[in-house]
Enzyme design. Structure first.
Site, PDB file in Angstrom:
ATOM      1  N   TYR A 108      -1.519  -0.391  11.174  1.00 36.51           N
ATOM      2  CA  TYR A 108      -1.692  -1.091   9.899  1.00 36.51           C
ATOM      3  C   TYR A 108      -0.532  -0.820   8.958  1.00 36.51           C
ATOM      4  O   TYR A 108       0.107  -1.745   8.441  1.00 36.51           O
ATOM      5  CB  TYR A 108      -3.008  -0.683   9.233  1.00 36.51           C
ATOM      6  CG  TYR A 108      -3.037  -0.968   7.754  1.00 36.51           C
ATOM      7  CD1 TYR A 108      -2.916  -2.274   7.277  1.00 36.51           C
ATOM      8  CD2 TYR A 108      -3.143   0.060   6.808  1.00 36.51           C
ATOM      9  CE1 TYR A 108      -2.912  -2.551   5.914  1.00 36.51           C
ATOM     10  CE2 TYR A 108      -3.142  -0.204   5.461  1.00 36.51           C
ATOM     11  CZ  TYR A 108      -3.027  -1.513   5.019  1.00 36.51           C
ATOM     12  OH  TYR A 108      -3.001  -1.780   3.669  1.00 36.51           O
TER      13      TYR A 108
ATOM     14  N   GLU B  73       0.314   3.605   1.949  1.00 36.87           N
ATOM     15  CA  GLU B  73       0.329   4.097   3.330  1.00 36.87           C
ATOM     16  C   GLU B  73       1.666   3.860   4.023  1.00 36.87           C
ATOM     17  O   GLU B  73       1.961   4.506   5.038  1.00 36.87           O
ATOM     18  CB  GLU B  73      -0.819   3.473   4.126  1.00 36.87           C
ATOM     19  CG  GLU B  73      -2.185   3.872   3.604  1.00 36.87           C
ATOM     20  CD  GLU B  73      -3.312   3.484   4.534  1.00 36.87           C
ATOM     21  OE1 GLU B  73      -3.137   3.597   5.761  1.00 36.87           O
ATOM     22  OE2 GLU B  73      -4.365   3.054   4.035  1.00 36.87           O
TER      23      GLU B  73
ATOM     24  N   THR C 125       0.822  -1.214   0.000  1.00 36.96           N
ATOM     25  CA  THR C 125       0.000   0.000   0.000  1.00 36.96           C
ATOM     26  C   THR C 125       0.855   1.262   0.000  1.00 36.96           C
ATOM     27  O   THR C 125       2.012   1.241   0.448  1.00 36.96           O
ATOM     28  CB  THR C 125      -0.901   0.014   1.255  1.00 36.96           C
ATOM     29  OG1 THR C 125      -1.554   1.273   1.390  1.00 36.96           O
ATOM     30  CG2 THR C 125      -0.081  -0.218   2.517  1.00 36.96           C
TER      31      THR C 125
END
Length: 357
Positions: A164, A140, A138
């Site tokens: 996460y 992120e 991801t």
């Protein structure tokens, strides 16, 4: 990529199920797709119910953390590539309970890589050279951007801000280490926010669509100005397939949709399209259901990825604009209310749902 076997982990989830369907449609892949999924809250076999009778598709319930189980699948199906989608992926859940994220995303990835490395080392030279492990990650992991910052490139350092994203960053590093230490032929992809059919309804777009249709509040974090780059899920699948076929071993490829939008604009566009295609029985606009709620802890302000590398090296670009993709998505949810109702019947929704954006 014919007469091969691909092990897809987490293939009953949102992106994984779309990738399995993408592989087995339009003659793209003439081989076996083995789907290993733990079938937790977001792994829904109904996402691929239409493939149950397809001899090319095999569903196996199990965990990537089961090293012996992964080994049996690799050997039993003579697997030629692994595409790893399996992950805990909702930021709010990771804030409430971080441990499952590190168990799956870190320890699970490590155990799976152990099984894959042992299997790969025993392959004949030609098969070992052709083998690939593709790790799906991801944007992120890169952290947060200011409004004036350039988009993340593959050269940006990992700077995660949530449990996460920290767990995914750790898994990225483990995959990289297995290439540089053991020579395992890996590639990694880091994607922007996905949306489209079969998305678990705790994520922003399906949550807003379903809440709107059910007459519920449309909760928007903070001021609604958190910005994400939105990627239609089938575009993501096509990019992964290109990386699997042509990506350079040991490299990372960012995958983005060229669609930066603030959350409030996403919600407004959903309301506008629903007003057009499925007006409220009581009249008025779905906009009336919007509410602003307290921002979640550590909410990153902006993500955006620079996908120049995959465009230049592999010739991939997204086929959908946000305008075409969001309309397709809304129409899919309207046409598949039975799937949505089944999600509710199985109590997949929490009483309080966040928006993973």
């Amino acid at each position: 990529m014919s007469k091969q076997a691909i092990l897809v982990t987490g293939g009953c989830g949102f992106i994984g199920s779309n990738f399995v369907r993408y592989l087995l449609s339009d003659g793209r892949f003439d081989g076996t797709v083995v789907n290993l999924d733990a079938l937790t809250y977001a792994g829904n076999p109904a996402n691929l119910a239409d493939l149950e009778e397809d001899s090319r598709y095999v569903l196996v319930e199990g965990s990537i953390g089961d090293e012996a189980g992964v080994s049996r699948l690799l050997k039993g199906y003579d697997v030629t590539a692994v595409v790893n989608f399996a992950a805990e992926s909702h930021v709010d859940r990771s804030i409430d309970s971080p441990e499952p994220f590190f168990e799956t995303n870190v320890n699970g990835t490590l155990r799976m890589l152990q099984a894959v490395r042992k299997f790969w080392k025993e392959l004949p030279e030609d098969k070992a050279k052709a083998f690939r492990f593709l790790h799906v990650s991801t944007d992120e992991v890169y952290g947060s951007l200011l409004p004036e910052d350039p988009a993340f490139t593959e050269k940006n350092s990992h700077c995660p801000n949530s449990p996460y994203s920290a767990s995914k960053a750790a898994s990225d590093h483990i995959v990289r280490a297995y290439h540089h230490t053991y020579g395992l032929p890996v590639v990694t992809t880091n994607c922007s926010n996905n949306y489209g059919p079969f998305q678990f309804p705790e994520k922003l777009i399906p949550l807003m669509i379903l809440n709107a249709l059910e007459g519920k509040d449309l909760p928007i974090y903070g001021d609604g100005m958190n910005i994400r780059d939105w990627l239609y899920v089938e575009d993501h699948c096509s990019a992964i397939f290109e990386v699997l076929k042509k990506g350079r071993v040991g490299e990372t490829y960012n995958i983005g949709g060229k669609c930066e939008r603030p959350n409030i604009e996403i919600v407004d566009q959903i309301c506008q399209i629903l007003d057009e295609v499925s007006p409220r029985e009581a009249g008025g606009s779905y906009q009336d259901q919007k509410i602003f709620v307290t921002d979640r802890p550590g909410h990153d302000r902006r993500y955006a990825v620079d996908a120049t590398k995959i465009e230049t090296e592999l010739g991939w670009t997204p086929a959908e604009t946000f305008e075409t993709g969001i309309r397709k998505t809304i129409l899919w949810y309207l046409e598949n209310r039975e799937w949505c109702e089944e999600i509710n019947r199985r109590k997949y929704k929490r009483e309080r749902m966040g928006t993973n954006v």
